[in-house]
Design an enzyme around this catalytic site. Structure first.
Site, PDB file in Angstrom:
ATOM      1  N   TYR A  24      -7.625   2.986  -9.078  1.00 37.97           N
ATOM      2  CA  TYR A  24      -7.350   1.917  -8.197  1.00 37.97           C
ATOM      3  C   TYR A  24      -8.394   2.214  -6.895  1.00 37.97           C
ATOM      4  CZ  TYR A  24      -4.811  -1.162  -4.570  1.00 37.97           C
ATOM      5  OH  TYR A  24      -4.367  -1.900  -3.706  1.00 37.97           O
ATOM      6  N   LYS A  68     -11.403  -0.666  -5.702  1.00 33.94           N
ATOM      7  CA  LYS A  68     -11.255  -1.040  -4.452  1.00 33.94           C
ATOM      8  C   LYS A  68     -12.625  -0.555  -3.637  1.00 33.94           C
ATOM      9  CE  LYS A  68      -7.403  -3.209  -4.446  1.00 33.94           C
ATOM     10  NZ  LYS A  68      -7.418  -4.823  -4.415  1.00 33.94           N
ATOM     11  N   SER A 102      -8.826  -2.205  -0.241  1.00 40.70           N
ATOM     12  CA  SER A 102      -7.821  -1.065   0.321  1.00 40.70           C
ATOM     13  C   SER A 102      -8.260   0.013   0.840  1.00 40.70           C
ATOM     14  CB  SER A 102      -6.786  -0.816  -1.054  1.00 40.70           C
ATOM     15  OG  SER A 102      -5.940   0.433  -0.733  1.00 40.70           O
TER      16      SER A 102
HETATM   17  P1  NAD Z   1       1.801  -7.947  -5.580  1.00 37.89           P
HETATM   18  O1  NAD Z   1       2.059  -7.063  -6.695  1.00 37.89           O
HETATM   19  O2  NAD Z   1       2.840  -8.709  -4.664  1.00 37.89           O
HETATM   20  O3  NAD Z   1       0.736  -9.185  -5.715  1.00 37.89           O
HETATM   21  C1  NAD Z   1      -0.268  -9.142  -6.780  1.00 37.89           C
HETATM   22  C2  NAD Z   1      -0.469 -10.532  -7.190  1.00 37.89           C
HETATM   23  O4  NAD Z   1      -1.414 -10.597  -8.293  1.00 37.89           O
HETATM   24  C3  NAD Z   1       0.994 -11.008  -8.049  1.00 37.89           C
HETATM   25  O5  NAD Z   1       0.980 -12.433  -7.574  1.00 37.89           O
HETATM   26  C4  NAD Z   1       0.335 -10.905  -9.343  1.00 37.89           C
HETATM   27  O6  NAD Z   1       1.110 -12.015 -10.416  1.00 37.89           O
HETATM   28  C5  NAD Z   1      -1.055 -11.165  -9.322  1.00 37.89           C
HETATM   29  N1  NAD Z   1      -1.655 -10.708 -10.633  1.00 37.89           N
HETATM   30  C6  NAD Z   1      -1.347  -9.816 -11.393  1.00 37.89           C
HETATM   31  N2  NAD Z   1      -2.217  -9.640 -12.417  1.00 37.89           N
HETATM   32  C7  NAD Z   1      -2.984 -10.785 -12.369  1.00 37.89           C
HETATM   33  C8  NAD Z   1      -3.967 -11.355 -13.353  1.00 37.89           C
HETATM   34  N3  NAD Z   1      -4.347 -10.863 -14.382  1.00 37.89           N
HETATM   35  N4  NAD Z   1      -4.557 -12.947 -12.927  1.00 37.89           N
HETATM   36  C9  NAD Z   1      -3.990 -13.342 -11.872  1.00 37.89           C
HETATM   37  N5  NAD Z   1      -3.194 -12.663 -10.922  1.00 37.89           N
HETATM   38  C10 NAD Z   1      -2.697 -11.506 -11.138  1.00 37.89           C
HETATM   39  O7  NAD Z   1       0.797  -7.232  -4.671  1.00 37.89           O
HETATM   40  P2  NAD Z   1       0.386  -7.242  -3.075  1.00 37.89           P
HETATM   41  O8  NAD Z   1       0.735  -6.025  -2.359  1.00 37.89           O
HETATM   42  O9  NAD Z   1       0.542  -8.608  -2.640  1.00 37.89           O
HETATM   43  O10 NAD Z   1      -1.374  -7.175  -3.188  1.00 37.89           O
HETATM   44  C11 NAD Z   1      -2.183  -8.096  -3.247  1.00 37.89           C
HETATM   45  C12 NAD Z   1      -3.610  -7.281  -3.021  1.00 37.89           C
HETATM   46  O11 NAD Z   1      -3.636  -6.464  -1.819  1.00 37.89           O
HETATM   47  C13 NAD Z   1      -4.094  -6.493  -4.276  1.00 37.89           C
HETATM   48  O12 NAD Z   1      -5.240  -6.929  -4.593  1.00 37.89           O
HETATM   49  C14 NAD Z   1      -3.732  -5.286  -3.759  1.00 37.89           C
HETATM   50  O13 NAD Z   1      -4.460  -4.276  -4.595  1.00 37.89           O
HETATM   51  C15 NAD Z   1      -4.072  -5.392  -2.145  1.00 37.89           C
HETATM   52  N6  NAD Z   1      -3.633  -4.388  -1.545  1.00 37.89           N
HETATM   53  C16 NAD Z   1      -2.213  -4.347  -1.069  1.00 37.89           C
HETATM   54  C17 NAD Z   1      -1.771  -3.443  -0.375  1.00 37.89           C
HETATM   55  C18 NAD Z   1      -0.264  -3.171  -0.164  1.00 37.89           C
HETATM   56  O14 NAD Z   1       0.179  -2.112   0.547  1.00 37.89           O
HETATM   57  N7  NAD Z   1       0.691  -3.875  -0.828  1.00 37.89           N
HETATM   58  C19 NAD Z   1      -2.547  -2.458   0.315  1.00 37.89           C
HETATM   59  C20 NAD Z   1      -3.833  -2.495   0.161  1.00 37.89           C
HETATM   60  C21 NAD Z   1      -4.271  -3.646  -0.816  1.00 37.89           C
END
Ligand code: NAD
Length: 249
Positions: free
Chosen positions: A157, A161, A144
């Site tokens: 977080y 990351k 991230s």
């Molecule tokens: P999201 O919350 O929509 O998806 C996260 C997924 O992880 C979900 O499907 C959830 O069920 C799954 N999950 C949670 N706990 C779990 C576990 N213990 N075992 C297996 N799966 C599990 O979020 P997203 O935005 O799609 O995020 C996906 C990745 O991208 C994450 O690592 C997040 O930190 C990263 N990210 C997201 C953003 C953003 O702006 N959305 C920015 C930077 C990084």
């Protein structure tokens, strides 16, 4: 469905929604057989599997809390039993437990480290054994911009990351001699359930040169590229941002 990933097998952790779902769909579109991993309820993961099947691809849903070593090992074994190889691992599962440092309880710290950092270690360790034997593989870790620039309210977080970035560079060096690459993707603000509750959108948009949130498919595009052969075969140990220009190196 003929594509660049025909015959390849991919595991995408946490792929029942958001960026993981978009990545699973994008890899399947290119011909990869995809493991749609979910932590608890299978309903959303089954829907992703059905979508992929409906588009002519192949996928299975596998339950595993990826912060738990025994569940990770069982998922990897089930993948091998079903498909016989693993070519791509996308460490995508992640959570937030945001609050300012002085209010952050140890359990909020630990939960985020356990999934967002230890989960990446556990999945990578289990899958890399297979990739090393195959002498090929792609590991794609979702970091991230918070891990690069910090973000108030996200000490846990950001630490996890940033840890993913150090981990990625180290395993890139360890695994390179056997043809396995490892790269990190650092998204900015992407429109998913994770960012849905952010209240200060106007404030956030000021820091994004492109002036909008990204879409999950825009992160999935880079993930698909990093999985592709030979397109990304010579790229390893890198951190690539998909952030509308928030962080410029
Ligand atoms: P999201 O919350 O929509 O998806 C996260 C997924 O992880 C979900 O499907 C959830 O069920 C799954 N999950 C949670 N706990 C779990 C576990 N213990 N075992 C297996 N799966 C599990 O979020 P997203 O935005 O799609 O995020 C996906 C990745 O991208 C994450 O690592 C997040 O930190 C990263 N990210 C997201 C953003 C953003 O702006 N959305 C920015 C930077 C990084």
């Amino acid at each position: 469905m003929a594509g660049a990933l025909d015959g390849k097998v991919a595991i995408v952790t946490g792929s029942s929604r958001g960026i993981g779902k978009a990545a699973a769909m994008a890899l399947a579109e290119q011909g990869a057989k995809v493991v749609v991993n979910y932590a608890r309820s299978s309903e959303a993961a089954d829907a992703v599997v059905a979508d992929i099947g409906g588009a002519g691809g192949e996928a299975i849903a596998l339950q595993a809390d990826v912060s738990k070593a025994d569940q990770v090992d069982a998922m990897v074994k089930a993948t091998m039993d079903k498909f016989g190889r693993i070519d791509v691992l996308v460490n995508n599962a992640g959570i937030t437990r945001d609050t300012l440092l002085l209010r952050m309880k140890p359990d909020a710290w630990q939960a985020v480290i356990d999934l967002n950092l230890t989960g990446v270690f556990l999945c990578t360790r289990a899958v890399s054994k297979i990739m090393l034997k195959q002498r090929s593989g792609r590991i794609i870790n979702i970091s991230s911009v918070a891990g690069l620039m910090g973000n108030p309210g996200q000490a846990n977080y950001s630490a996890a990351k940033a840890g993913v970035i150090g981990f990625t560079k180290t395993i890139a060096k360890e695994l390179a001699p056997r043809g396995v690459t490892a790269n990190a993707v650092a998204p900015g603000f992407i429109a998913t359930d994770m960012t849905e509750e952010l209240k200060n959108t106007e404030e956030i948009l000021k820091f994004i040169p492109l002036g909008r949130y990204g879409q999950p498919e825009e992160v999935a595009g880079l993930i698909r590229f990093l999985a592709a052969d030979p397109a990304a075969a010579y790229i390893t140990g890198q951190v690539m941002n998909v952030d509308g220009g928030m962080v410029m190196h």
